[in-house]
Structure formats: structure tokens, C-alpha cells
Design an enzyme around this catalytic site. Structure first.
Site, mmCIF file in Angstrom:
data_model
loop_
_atom_site.group_PDB
_atom_site.id
_atom_site.type_symbol
_atom_site.label_atom_id
_atom_site.label_comp_id
_atom_site.label_asym_id
_atom_site.label_seq_id
_atom_site.Cartn_x
_atom_site.Cartn_y
_atom_site.Cartn_z
ATOM 1 N N ARG A 126 2.549 4.445 -13.829
ATOM 2 C CA ARG A 126 1.651 4.427 -12.660
ATOM 3 C C ARG A 126 0.364 3.730 -13.071
ATOM 4 O O ARG A 126 -0.283 4.122 -14.045
ATOM 5 C CB ARG A 126 1.350 5.858 -12.207
ATOM 6 C CG ARG A 126 0.383 5.969 -11.017
ATOM 7 C CD ARG A 126 0.976 5.346 -9.780
ATOM 8 N NE ARG A 126 0.283 5.743 -8.571
ATOM 9 C CZ ARG A 126 -0.835 5.171 -8.097
ATOM 10 N NH1 ARG A 126 -1.400 4.174 -8.767
ATOM 11 N NH2 ARG A 126 -1.375 5.587 -6.979
ATOM 12 N N ASP A 166 -4.322 2.212 -5.702
ATOM 13 C CA ASP A 166 -3.274 2.771 -4.843
ATOM 14 C C ASP A 166 -2.839 1.674 -3.885
ATOM 15 O O ASP A 166 -3.634 1.213 -3.063
ATOM 16 C CB ASP A 166 -3.802 3.979 -4.068
ATOM 17 C CG ASP A 166 -2.689 4.851 -3.509
ATOM 18 O OD1 ASP A 166 -1.507 4.536 -3.772
ATOM 19 O OD2 ASP A 166 -2.994 5.842 -2.820
ATOM 20 N N GLU A 219 2.436 1.754 0.503
ATOM 21 C CA GLU A 219 3.845 2.085 0.322
ATOM 22 C C GLU A 219 4.706 0.987 0.946
ATOM 23 O O GLU A 219 4.265 0.262 1.840
ATOM 24 C CB GLU A 219 4.163 3.433 0.971
ATOM 25 C CG GLU A 219 3.339 4.599 0.444
ATOM 26 C CD GLU A 219 3.654 4.947 -1.000
ATOM 27 O OE1 GLU A 219 4.795 4.703 -1.430
ATOM 28 O OE2 GLU A 219 2.759 5.464 -1.692
ATOM 29 N N ARG A 270 4.657 10.583 -14.400
ATOM 30 C CA ARG A 270 4.511 9.157 -14.707
ATOM 31 C C ARG A 270 3.364 8.943 -15.688
ATOM 32 O O ARG A 270 2.368 9.661 -15.659
ATOM 33 C CB ARG A 270 4.255 8.370 -13.422
ATOM 34 C CG ARG A 270 5.382 8.443 -12.421
ATOM 35 C CD ARG A 270 4.999 7.823 -11.101
ATOM 36 N NE ARG A 270 3.870 8.505 -10.487
ATOM 37 C CZ ARG A 270 3.379 8.203 -9.293
ATOM 38 N NH1 ARG A 270 3.907 7.209 -8.599
ATOM 39 N NH2 ARG A 270 2.362 8.876 -8.793
#
Length: 362
Positions: free
Chosen positions: A245, A250, A253, A287
């Protein structure tokens, strides 16, 4: 010379043929008695919303998990309704419960609070995708384990030395990917479980006997254990799986607007190339959270400057990340070209709420 990783596509879980079970009875409320006198009756059960197990939310949790694992041990059946919270197949769900059952048996004492149970699930299922892990936690009304805040004063570690490529198909979205590091590195070889060695030996023997069906089954078992056989020229190498990660960003998606464009941008930056990963922490999904470098480029910087990701301010306070995001916003680059893009953390929250609303309506 740092950590170099190579990523390979994992096997698809496939299949959808495992049975579910439905609880045959529900817990019955017994009003407490004090000195022989019954307490005031509770509110009627039908006035309370039912959770996914068919009982009130206050009774769904640690006891429900223990019940489901006990039932799975005797029937190999996964809970009814779980598929409404996760995206993977029933076959995959059976594998999850095998791991959960083993982890539960090895935990002394057993988890007694939702937070402890959530930690057990996150540790046992640290290889599955984020949406599925969040779905399982939601199914039991467990909290999502907190994510440690990254600190610029923390000294990162390097994963063991690996081979030199990240394959395109191992990049899940714009902020994460999967990597396999060969166990030829002494730091890896010393930590390979005995059962993995036995699986490798059994697969080699099956191939010598031309029992390719058994060999393929053993290969799947290796994948479930977090390892993979990699073909390198005329040789095969055992490699360990790492889920990565990217720290401090961020990305949208895949199902969000600009999600595919963000992933493709990361593919162009690291696909088929050598990478170095400085690991700072493990997140709540197991992660490795780290800073990624490729060809002397800081990959998070490139993703932010070109508008392919958001600065994840909740977990990373580095001022340069905020500055790179502002530069991309001002220039209307990437996802900022749409004017007011939806934040990925808001999108994930809304998806969880929508699933929960659908369950209650159902």
C-alpha cells in the site's frame, strides 16, 4: 542495493459451488431475575433491526463468529448472507473460514471483544482484498482496526532483496500492488514455513510422476499460503507474496470515475520496472505501507503532481504531499479536471452504508 520486487498475477479463486448454512434457531431472550423477582420485560424483539445473522445487532459479534466457526468445522459451510457483504466467490469464502478457524484455535484466550475479534480477522485474512475484509468485519458488526498514522520521523525498513519487475496485472489500483520476493534471499529462506517446503517437495514429485492435476492442486495450496512458484528462464523459484500500500496517497477505486485512469498511470510508472520499497508499517488489512521509488522517481510524488491520487491527510501529514496535490488541483490535471471529484474514502463509506441499508430492507 535496496529492495527490488517482482510481482506476478495470483490464481483466480474461481468456482461457486460451496454450500451455505442457515441457523436453525435464534437466541431467545431470558429476562434476568433479581432476588426472585423478574426484571421489567424488554422491548419486543420485532421492534429491533435484525443483523445479518437474523438476530439483533447487540447479539451479533464475537459469539456469532465463534458459532459460525464451530459450524464450519463440522459442516464446511460458510454463513448464509455473507455474499451480500463481500465480492469474492463462495469457494474463496471457504478458504477464508479455514484460515479463521485455524487462527481462532491458536488464539489464547479467544477474543472477547469486537475489537479483538476484528484484529484476529485482519491478521488471519491479511492477503485478501480490502473490500472483502471490510465486508466480513461489517457482517459481524466489528469495527475496522485503526490505521497507525505514518510519521516522518519513523525510520523505515527495506523488504528483502528480490527480482526486478512489477507486472502490470499485479497493480490493483492507483495506490497498491502485489509483489513476490524470491526466497533465495537468506532473510526470506529462513522464514519459509515447513508446510510450504513440504508442498514444494510434493509438487516436484507429482510433476516427476506426470500427475499434473495433483501438481496444480498443490500449486493452489502454495498460493493460499502466500507463496508462488515463479518460472525464471529454465529454472523455478519459490517466492513470497507481499501486498503493498503506497504511503500517504489514496487513489480512486476502480469502479469510481477516473479509477481506471489512475491505475493505468501507476502501471506506466512501475509496470515491468525495478522498484525500491521503504516499508513504514502494516495497515489494518495486512498490507505493507511504504514509499515507492522507481528509476530515481518518487512514485507518490508523480501520482500526486499529475492528479492521479489524493493526499491521504488523515494518515500522512507530510507538507510536500499537500503541496503536490494543490499544484495538480490548480492546473486541473488528472482527476481534478472534473472540478469536484468524489473523495475515495467518502465513496467507500457510502458503499458500506448502501450495503447495510440493502441488508436491512431485505
Amino acid at each position: 542495493m535496496g529492495n527490488i520486487l517482482r510481482c506476478f498475477k495470483g490464481d483466480d479463486d474461481g468456482g461457486d459451488h460451496y454450500p451455505y448454512y442457515k441457523p436453525t434457531s435464534r437466541p431467545h431472550y431470558q429476562p434476568p431475575h433479581y432476588h426472585g423477582q423478574p426484571a421489567a420485560p424488554p422491548a419486543p424483539l420485532q421492534q429491533q433491526p435484525l443483523g445479518p445473522h437474523g438476530v439483533t445487532p447487540s447479539t451479533v459479534g464475537v459469539a456469532a463468529l465463534a458459532h459460525d466457526l464451530l459450524n464450519f468445522e463440522s459442516t464446511s459451510m460458510v454463513p448464509d448472507g455473507l455474499s451480500q457483504h463481500v465480492v469474492s466467490s463462495r469457494k474463496a469464502q471457504v478458504k477464508w473460514y479455514q484460515k479463521l478457524l485455524e487462527a481462532y484455535k491458536n488464539t489464547t484466550p479467544p477474543p472477547k471483544t469486537p475489537a479483538n475479534a476484528a484484529q484476529l480477522i485482519a491478521r488471519a485474512l491479511n492477503m485478501i482484498q480490502r473490500a472483502d475484509l471490510e465486508g466480513i468485519l461489517e457482517f459481524y458488526n466489528f469495527p475496522i482496526p485503526s490505521l497507525p498514522t505514518a510519521s516522518s520521523n519513523y525510520q523505515p525498513s527495506l523488504l528483502p532483496e528480490g527480482v526486478q519487475f512489477v507486472y502490470d496485472k499485479c497493480i490493483g489500483d492507483g495506490d497498491g500492488f502485489t509483489a513476490y520476493v524470491p526466497t533465495t534471499d537468506p532473510r526470506e529462506s529462513a522464514n519459509v514455513p515447513l508446510e510450504v517446503h513440504e508442498l514444494v517437495i510434493a509438487r516436484t514429485q507429482a510433476r516427476k510422476c506426470r500427475d499434473y492435476k495433483s501438481a496444480d492442486a498443490l500449486l493452489s495450496s502454495l498460493d493460499e499460503a502466500g507463496y508462488k512458484i515463479i518460472s525464471c528462464s529454465d529454472d523455478e523459484v519459490l517466492a513470497r507474496k507481499y501486498r503493498i500500500r503506497m504511503r500517504g496517497i489514496d487513489a480512486p477505486e476502480l469502479k469510481m470515475p477516473y479509477g481506471k485512469e489512475s491505475r493505468n498511470a501507476l502501471v506506466k510508472l512501475i509496470g515491468g520496472k525495478s522498484v525500491k520499497i521503504y516499508v513504514y508499517d502494516l495497515d489494518q488489512f495486512g498490507r505493507y505501507v511504504g514509499d515507492i521509488y522507481c528509476n530515481n522517481l518518487f512514485i507518490q510524488e508523480q501520482m500526486l503532481k499529475n492528479g492521479h491520487a489524493w493526499h491521504f491527510k488523515t494518515y500522512d501529514k507530510r507538507p510536500e504531499f499537500a503541496r503536490w496535490e494543490r499544484e495538480a488541483r490548480a492546473a486541473n490535471r488528472g482527476l481534478w479536471a472534473s472540478g469536484n471529484p468524489e473523495k475515495p474514502w467518502d465513496w467507500r463509506r457510502d458503499q458500506r452504508n448502501a450495503r447495510q441499508d440493502a441488508i436491512q430492507v431485505y
